[in-house]
Write an enzyme that holds these catalytic residues in place. Structure first.
Site, PDB file in Angstrom:
ATOM      1  N   PHE A 152     -27.548 -37.051 -35.631  1.00 26.19           N
ATOM      2  CA  PHE A 152     -27.224 -36.563 -34.386  1.00 26.19           C
ATOM      3  C   PHE A 152     -26.613 -35.546 -33.619  1.00 26.19           C
ATOM      4  O   PHE A 152     -26.627 -34.413 -33.182  1.00 26.19           O
ATOM      5  CB  PHE A 152     -26.518 -37.829 -33.139  1.00 26.19           C
ATOM      6  CG  PHE A 152     -26.147 -37.780 -33.185  1.00 26.19           C
ATOM      7  CD1 PHE A 152     -24.414 -37.971 -32.393  1.00 26.19           C
ATOM      8  CD2 PHE A 152     -24.926 -38.926 -34.187  1.00 26.19           C
ATOM      9  CE1 PHE A 152     -23.171 -37.604 -32.155  1.00 26.19           C
ATOM     10  CE2 PHE A 152     -23.149 -39.050 -33.928  1.00 26.19           C
ATOM     11  CZ  PHE A 152     -22.950 -38.429 -32.868  1.00 26.19           C
ATOM     12  N   CYS A 284     -18.827 -32.838 -37.980  1.00 24.68           N
ATOM     13  CA  CYS A 284     -18.626 -33.669 -39.921  1.00 24.68           C
ATOM     14  C   CYS A 284     -16.775 -32.886 -40.224  1.00 24.68           C
ATOM     15  O   CYS A 284     -16.151 -32.925 -40.821  1.00 24.68           O
ATOM     16  CB  CYS A 284     -19.248 -32.804 -40.119  1.00 24.68           C
ATOM     17  SG  CYS A 284     -19.874 -31.628 -40.540  1.00 24.68           S
TER      18      CYS A 284
END
Ligand code: NAD
Length: 500
Positions: A152, A284
């Site tokens: 997402f 990330c």
């Protein structure tokens, strides 16, 4: 409730109505309201998309790389024209600020720029006269129908790490984006068609585990690229590999920044604020752990805390915001829960984002910047990926101790060192067991012409994304040895030829 737009799949160059009624809700995290619905594919829908990609494959792989590059160039122009709309969609469904979303869309577009060079990138090797009258060369050929399954947190950029390279290499593609942020991928598909991409070369299928499992088990899928959390990455890698597919599966992260006593502390604190709290920590490559070396801790924490308290958190669509909401209520509750646990575990809570109120957005999924000091390696706030605006500071006596700490982590996506010493930086880059390293650069995301990927539990598989490794992943190498005898007779030989 007003009638909601229902997002459908994109198969063979157009919207395709799902065969069943299953669908999911798409939220605007800043308001907490449902803004759209999205179809959830059945196994039959997935099969239809893979068959479309398979049908389109022979003609597309036979299209010359130069012609493929020209489609990419038209696509590049359209993407640049529509980048603001893509950023708006990413910001609306994800929550990040529009400015931040625009930056990530541009980083995705850079992969298309890279893919425009495909005739050059696909060149193989050639050696004349490897034996008398014998030449050898290698070909890079497409793998077949490739699949991308994406998370997402980057609705446009992460899909663009994959399909532009795969398609430029002559493959066809089925994208399964995150069901939480489905709109960008539909726009990306529409623009690709407008750029002249033949129908069926790029397809988008929405959904949940049913769609993913159908792709993993489909006999006509040759390669799978995945980006998401570690448990799912491991599952994708194991299942895909068992089914004989080529797989690259990028997982979660816990990225450390080491701050040496000789670092410029004002510069470092500013860099860590951006890396820890940008996109509300839902990156990330976000820095979630700071390792303060020697006696630098107190001064550093003081600077980060002062700056964190000035950050503006609110709807990503409003100008001047530094941070938006988290993606869903469940995720926000989970991150908040980690803050509670950190306090119970005995870490020192220096900045507490739990009390944040955003007037007029009481139902939004907001959590303010949060800073923990005196965190230890046994605490769950250190061990687990939190994926929110929570920065943890640990102390280490020496650079060697900091390196040892990082190398003991099961995650190994990105890391950074802040120092004025070339020697410390060199020791760090040489001995750190992490895929992407920054030296006075907090978020060292490689450019499109380098490759992106971590080590250990941050990547299952052998090859990273885009750059040279992306080309390798999306092609199979064929080695050809050729001879063109000009009338001479060659007597048969049962001896292993040595081409002397
Ligand atoms: P996720 O693993 O929950 O979902 C990723 C994809 O997998 C989605 O398309 C989702 O529909 C699908 N999926 C979810 N559960 C599944 C299941 N049980 N079976 C099959 N498919 C399933 O990840 P997310 O929450 O969307 O994204 C956040 C995570 O992604 C974080 O862990 C973050 O670190 C990671 N991430 C990693 C990178 C990287 O480059 N390493 C980049 C971006 C995000």
């Amino acid at each position: 409730m007003a009638h909601l737009v229902s997002i459908q799949h994109w198969i063979e160059g157009g919207e395709y109505q799902a065969t069943n009624g299953r669908r999911g809700k798409v939220f605007n995290p800043a308001t907490g309201q449902v803004v759209r619905e999205v179809a959830f594919a059945s196994e039959a829908d997935v099969d239809r998309s893979v068959r479309a990609a398979k049908r389109a494959l022979p003609a597309w792989r036979a299209t010359t790389p130069l012609r493929r590059a020209r489609v990419m160039q038209s696509y590049l122009a359209l993407l640049k024209l529509h980048e603001l709309k893509l950023a708006e969609l990413a910001s609306e469904e994800h929550g990040k600020t529009r400015e931040d979303a625009l930056g990530s869309v541009r980083r995705g577009i850079e992969v298309v720029e890279f893919a425009c060079g495909i005739p050059q990138l696909l060149k193989g090797e050639h050696a004349a006269n490897v034996g008398t009258g014998v030449d050898a060369y290698s070909l890079r050929q497409p793998v077949g129908v490739c699949v991308g399954i994406t998370p997402f947190n980057f609705p446009a950029m992460v899909p663009m790490w994959m399909y532009p390279v795969a398609i430029a290499c002559g493959n066809t593609f089925v994208l399964k984006p995150s069901e939480k942020v489905p709109s960008c991928s539909m726009m990306l598909a529409r623009l690709f068609k407008e750029a002249g991409l033949p129908d069926g070369v790029f397809n988008v299928i929405h959904g949940d585990k049913v769609a993913v499992d159908s792709l993993l088990n489909h006999p006509d899928v040759s390669a799978l690229s995945f980006v998401g959390s570690t448990p799912i990455a491991k599952y994708i890698y194991e299942t895909g590999a068992r089914n004989g597919k080529r797989v690259q599966a990028l997982g979660g992260a816990k990225n450390h920044a080491v701050v040496m006593p000789d670092a410029d502390l004002d510069f470092t604190a500013e860099a860590l604020i951006g890396a820890g709290y940008g996109s509300a920590g839902e990156r990330c490559m976000a820095i979630s752990v700071v390792v303060a070396v020697g006696d630098v801790g107190d001064a550093l924490v003081d600077r980060i805390a002062r700056r964190a308290r000035t950050l503006k958190t609110g709807p990503g669509s409003e100008p001047g915001m530094d941070m938006g909401p988290l993606v869903t209520r469940e995720h926000c509750d989970k991150v908040r829960g980690y803050v509670d646990v950190g306090v119970t575990e005995g870490a020192s809570l220096v900045v507490d984002g739990r009390s944040l109120q955003v007037p007029g957005h009481e139902d939004g999924f907001f959590l303010g910047p949060t800073l923990f000091d005196k965190v230890t390696p046994t605490m769950s706030i250190y061990r687990d990926e939190i994926f929110g605006p929570v920065l943890c500071v640990l102390r280490a006596p020496t650079l060697e101790a900091a390196i040892e700490l990082i190398n003991a982590s099961r995650f190994a996506n990105g890391t950074a060192i802040f120092t004025a010493s070339g020697s410390s930086a060199r020791i760090f880059e040489e001995s750190i067991e992490v895929g992407m390293v920054g030296i006075n650069v907090p978020i060292p995301v490689p450019m499109a012409f380098f490759s992106f990927g971590g080590w250990k539990n941050s990547l299952f598989g052998d090859l990273h994304m885009h750059g040279a490794e992306g080309i390798k992943f999306y092609t199979r190498t064929k080695a050809v040895t050729s001879r063109w005898p000009a009338g001479q007779t060659v007597s048969s030989s049962l001896v292993m030829p040595t081409h002397a």
